[in-house]
Design a protein around this motif. Sequence first.
Motif, short mmCIF file in Angstrom:
data_model
loop_
_atom_site.label_atom_id
_atom_site.label_comp_id
_atom_site.label_asym_id
_atom_site.label_seq_id
_atom_site.Cartn_x
_atom_site.Cartn_y
_atom_site.Cartn_z
N ARG A 153 -2.83 -1.12 -4.21
CA ARG A 153 -2.13 -0.32 -5.22
C ARG A 153 -2.80 -0.51 -6.58
NH1 ARG A 153 4.18 -1.57 -3.53
NH2 ARG A 153 4.02 -0.75 -1.38
N GLN A 154 -2.57 0.43 -7.46
CA GLN A 154 -3.15 0.39 -8.80
C GLN A 154 -2.00 0.33 -9.82
OE1 GLN A 154 -6.39 0.23 -9.22
NE2 GLN A 154 -7.17 0.88 -7.23
N VAL A 155 -2.01 -0.68 -10.66
CA VAL A 155 -0.95 -0.86 -11.66
C VAL A 155 -1.52 -0.49 -13.03
CG1 VAL A 155 0.63 -2.51 -12.72
CG2 VAL A 155 0.05 -2.73 -10.30
N PRO A 156 -0.88 0.48 -13.75
CA PRO A 156 -1.36 0.81 -15.10
C PRO A 156 -1.31 -0.41 -16.00
CG PRO A 156 0.26 2.41 -14.32
CD PRO A 156 0.29 1.27 -13.36
N CYS A 157 -2.42 -0.66 -16.67
CA CYS A 157 -2.50 -1.89 -17.46
C CYS A 157 -3.49 -1.68 -18.61
CB CYS A 157 -2.98 -3.02 -16.56
SG CYS A 157 -2.31 -4.63 -16.96
N ALA A 158 -3.00 -1.54 -19.84
CA ALA A 158 -3.83 -1.47 -21.05
C ALA A 158 -4.89 -0.39 -20.94
CB ALA A 158 -4.47 -2.83 -21.33
N GLY A 159 -4.47 0.80 -20.54
CA GLY A 159 -5.40 1.93 -20.52
C GLY A 159 -6.29 2.00 -19.31
N SER A 160 -6.11 1.08 -18.35
CA SER A 160 -6.89 1.13 -17.11
C SER A 160 -5.97 0.80 -15.95
CB SER A 160 -8.06 0.15 -17.17
OG SER A 160 -7.57 -1.18 -17.22
N LEU A 161 -6.50 0.79 -14.74
CA LEU A 161 -5.71 0.50 -13.55
C LEU A 161 -6.11 -0.87 -13.01
CD1 LEU A 161 -5.78 3.97 -11.76
CD2 LEU A 161 -3.91 2.97 -13.08
N LEU A 162 -5.11 -1.73 -12.81
CA LEU A 162 -5.34 -3.08 -12.26
C LEU A 162 -5.10 -3.03 -10.76
CD1 LEU A 162 -5.79 -6.16 -13.06
CD2 LEU A 162 -3.30 -6.35 -12.86
N PRO A 163 -6.10 -3.36 -9.94
CA PRO A 163 -5.88 -3.34 -8.48
C PRO A 163 -5.04 -4.52 -8.02
CG PRO A 163 -8.10 -4.12 -8.96
CD PRO A 163 -7.48 -3.74 -10.28
N VAL A 164 -4.15 -4.30 -7.05
CA VAL A 164 -3.36 -5.38 -6.47
C VAL A 164 -3.10 -5.03 -5.01
CG1 VAL A 164 -1.20 -4.35 -7.30
CG2 VAL A 164 -1.23 -6.74 -6.61
N LYS A 165 -3.30 -5.99 -4.13
CA LYS A 165 -3.04 -5.78 -2.71
C LYS A 165 -1.66 -6.33 -2.38
CE LYS A 165 -7.28 -4.75 -0.52
NZ LYS A 165 -7.85 -4.57 0.82
N VAL A 166 -0.86 -5.50 -1.67
CA VAL A 166 0.50 -5.90 -1.32
C VAL A 166 0.65 -5.88 0.19
CG1 VAL A 166 1.42 -4.99 -3.48
CG2 VAL A 166 1.43 -3.56 -1.45
N VAL A 167 1.55 -6.72 0.70
CA VAL A 167 1.84 -6.76 2.13
C VAL A 167 2.68 -5.53 2.48
CG1 VAL A 167 2.93 -8.04 4.00
CG2 VAL A 167 1.76 -9.27 2.17
N ALA A 168 2.19 -4.73 3.43
CA ALA A 168 2.90 -3.52 3.82
C ALA A 168 3.68 -3.70 5.12
CB ALA A 168 1.92 -2.35 3.97
N GLU A 169 3.20 -4.61 6.00
CA GLU A 169 3.86 -4.76 7.30
C GLU A 169 3.61 -6.16 7.84
OE1 GLU A 169 3.86 -2.70 11.77
OE2 GLU A 169 2.44 -2.05 10.24
N CYS A 170 4.65 -6.75 8.43
CA CYS A 170 4.53 -8.06 9.08
C CYS A 170 4.59 -7.87 10.60
CB CYS A 170 5.66 -9.00 8.65
SG CYS A 170 5.71 -9.35 6.88
N GLY A 171 4.02 -8.81 11.33
CA GLY A 171 4.07 -8.77 12.79
C GLY A 171 3.65 -10.10 13.37
N CYS A 172 3.86 -10.28 14.67
CA CYS A 172 3.52 -11.53 15.34
C CYS A 172 2.04 -11.58 15.67
CB CYS A 172 4.34 -11.68 16.62
SG CYS A 172 6.09 -12.03 16.32
N GLY A 173 1.44 -12.73 15.49
CA GLY A 173 0.03 -12.94 15.79
C GLY A 173 -0.21 -14.43 15.98
N PRO A 174 -1.46 -14.84 16.25
CA PRO A 174 -1.76 -16.27 16.43
C PRO A 174 -1.38 -17.07 15.19
CG PRO A 174 -3.63 -14.90 17.09
CD PRO A 174 -2.66 -13.99 16.41
#
Length: 830
Positions: A153-174
Amino acid sequence: MVLHPAAKVREAGQDATFCCKAVGTPEPQKYYWYHNGTLLEGKAQGSGGRLELRGLAPEQAGTYHCKASSEAGAIRSAPAQLTVLAQGQQSCRAEPEPSLVELPSECPPDASGSRYYNVGRCPGSPCPGGPAEPSGCGEEAGRCCGVRRMELRQVPCAGSLLPVKVVAECGCGPCARPRVLVRGRVTAADTGEPLRFGHIFLGGSKVGFTGYQGSFTIEVPPGTRRLVARFVDGQQRLLDAVKVLPFDRRGGAVYQEVKMLRKQEPVELDGGRSNAIPLGEAGDRQPVGELVLPAGSFSRPSGEVFNGTVKASVTFVDPRDMGTASAASSDLSFADAEGEILPLRTYGMFAVDFREGDSGAELQAGPVQVRMDAGQVWMAEHLQKMKLWSLNPESGLWEEEGVLRPAGGSRRKREERTFLVGNLEIRERRLFNLDVPEDRRCFVKVRAYSNEKFNPYEQLEGVVVSLVNLEPQPGYPSNPRAWGRFDSVVTGPNGACLPAFCDGQRPDAYTALLTATLGGEELEAVASSPKLNPNAVGVAQPYLGKLGYRRSDHEDPALKKTAIQINVAKPDPNNVDESNGPVYSYRSLRECEEAPASASHLRFYRVEVDKYEYNVVPFKESDVASWTGDYLSWWPNPQEFRACFIKVRLEGPQEYMVRSRNAGGSHPRTRGQLYGLRDSRSVRDQLLADTSGACVEFKCGGMLFDQSLVDRTLVSIVPQGSCRRTAINSLLRDYLSRHPPLADNNHTGAFSMLAPLDPLGHNYGIYTVTDQSPRLAKEIAIGRCFAGTSDGFSREMRAGEGTAVTFSCQERPPGRESFFQRLLSSPAEA
């Protein structure tokens, strides 16, 4: 107990097997299994140390533990949780839990005024195995809830976009299986001299040596519940130290300072005559007792009586001296007849070393008499409870050697004291103890924070919190000149609960001293003077007054601010003001562990220069299992963390904030994309006028998480204020020129480089440390950076040593923006 039952998750109808194993002399033969504290009968009992549950039903969920016994005693395992899910029930919800990260200061707050952004998290709880999965003993590799999908996602920040990765889905794994380590340093308690090349034992096995500076690393064996380590000085100048070391089961390293007591200088005795050695005689203090050695009590290991000259060293650990508490062995615990591990309160510990005067060969002694001054025990009924114990160096538990009874017959001439007397055989080198079992127990809730804001989402995990039970008031069931059990617990995501002695009738009957450390750094407690602020302490009145909260500098501002002393007042179940912590009754451990952040608790916090960290891919450094594999991850390898810092010198009248901006430099997948930001305020050099230094973290160059191509991070160092670059370390400049490409450095208000792939040292102004714990790696690197050396450690800034780049900063004219401010307000243009 060498094998404890492991927690399991199953669906209804599946099978589960729990196992435990105990060792002892003689070998334990009987094992008993308990479900939710109730003994299982008949066929449900299982055979030996194995319990098999077939076709599970929901009512079989709960806690299971085993007890092993023999004619020598009993020991109980740690409990294991069995979760039984209904058919089709999900143990891992696809929707992530909320998790907040702080955005940079230049980002506008949201509608509620908050600058925090929800990036989500997956809880890491276990998932049930498939129906074909074998049901065996020990820890299950198994499956856990984790990140299945992330979104950018891109967050508006001081005239530019700050990238940030967010968890969209959880699931079972090792499940992640990070290494669990305990690191630290072993030194002499009196001089601070390191234990060089000392022996380290786990159980009866030697596992390694300490380093030249006394450092050590212990990898915690899988399934360990109680880590008991013994440190031995090969030169025999220091007493063996048996320590119960706290560790973080989720992975990573916990740092411990271990202190060892120096052996008492030996005195010469005539083995053919009766001798008496005082215990605890120092300065004006009366001895606690004495060790009486009758004529002919010394013998060689063969059994031959030795009547020659004996060199006798008897070292006494005196609980009247709080300064030796950190050097005392074990955590003052013993196993009762039911196998439960319970606390003791010590009147004093002593270690003996008897050797032949000429050859130095080791001698045994026995029977010898231990005489304790009954005047040291203020409660008459406890004269019947006093026992003599010895420390088992393999289990770290105290074992009963005998009972101390009032001496019979008439007193010796001019003897005004009454003694408790017990007999002892000294056949091996053990630590002995004068103790009384203690049974009035509670738990104290403690949390640690990254700063004084005390935000619940800024709690520190991996902090070692220690509690020592101090002298109680006269008339309470223990010796007034004795320590109680001391415990250390590592904070998790919801703080820590520490056992302590308490009393419900008189609040000040028992007092406790609490401290907290993180990687060797002492955390500060909330102030108690000149004015006590209940909101800051974390406990509401009137219960706070009942606890008598005092920080260590309460009466003397010159003292450290790193310890808390409280009365451990047992909560009144009929008083609603005392039902919400921070002290919980012994049967309310679960309520203590699960208490919300809004419940009352004691607080420690980290004192440091202003700093800020932002990662595009969120990661909790205190929880190694929260790592997510991504090209933009700050730390590319969850098994090994490399911390890199650059030292910046700033010449100017103030302290300045310095930012490092870290983006992909040479890797085709990340070139130009942001990894993260780091801000750090400079610290004044006390020896240089108008000069400060900043140790600023940057993302190390190297392999990304796929381990296929290296990336030389594009690092930009930008100080705030009206600053211009005046010097670059010549070795660093030469290195960068010999390892092209060169970063664009045409702006004098900043310094840019493509991060070196080699671990450069202080001569270049670059500090690199690799460790299994990201926090510990950073702590060590910062200490070296402050000192300006590659192997030292300092908390005082030495801005003139080991510097990479120098800026000259001035007070800028009114109305003129600095380059730092322009970078915040319009980064694209800047």
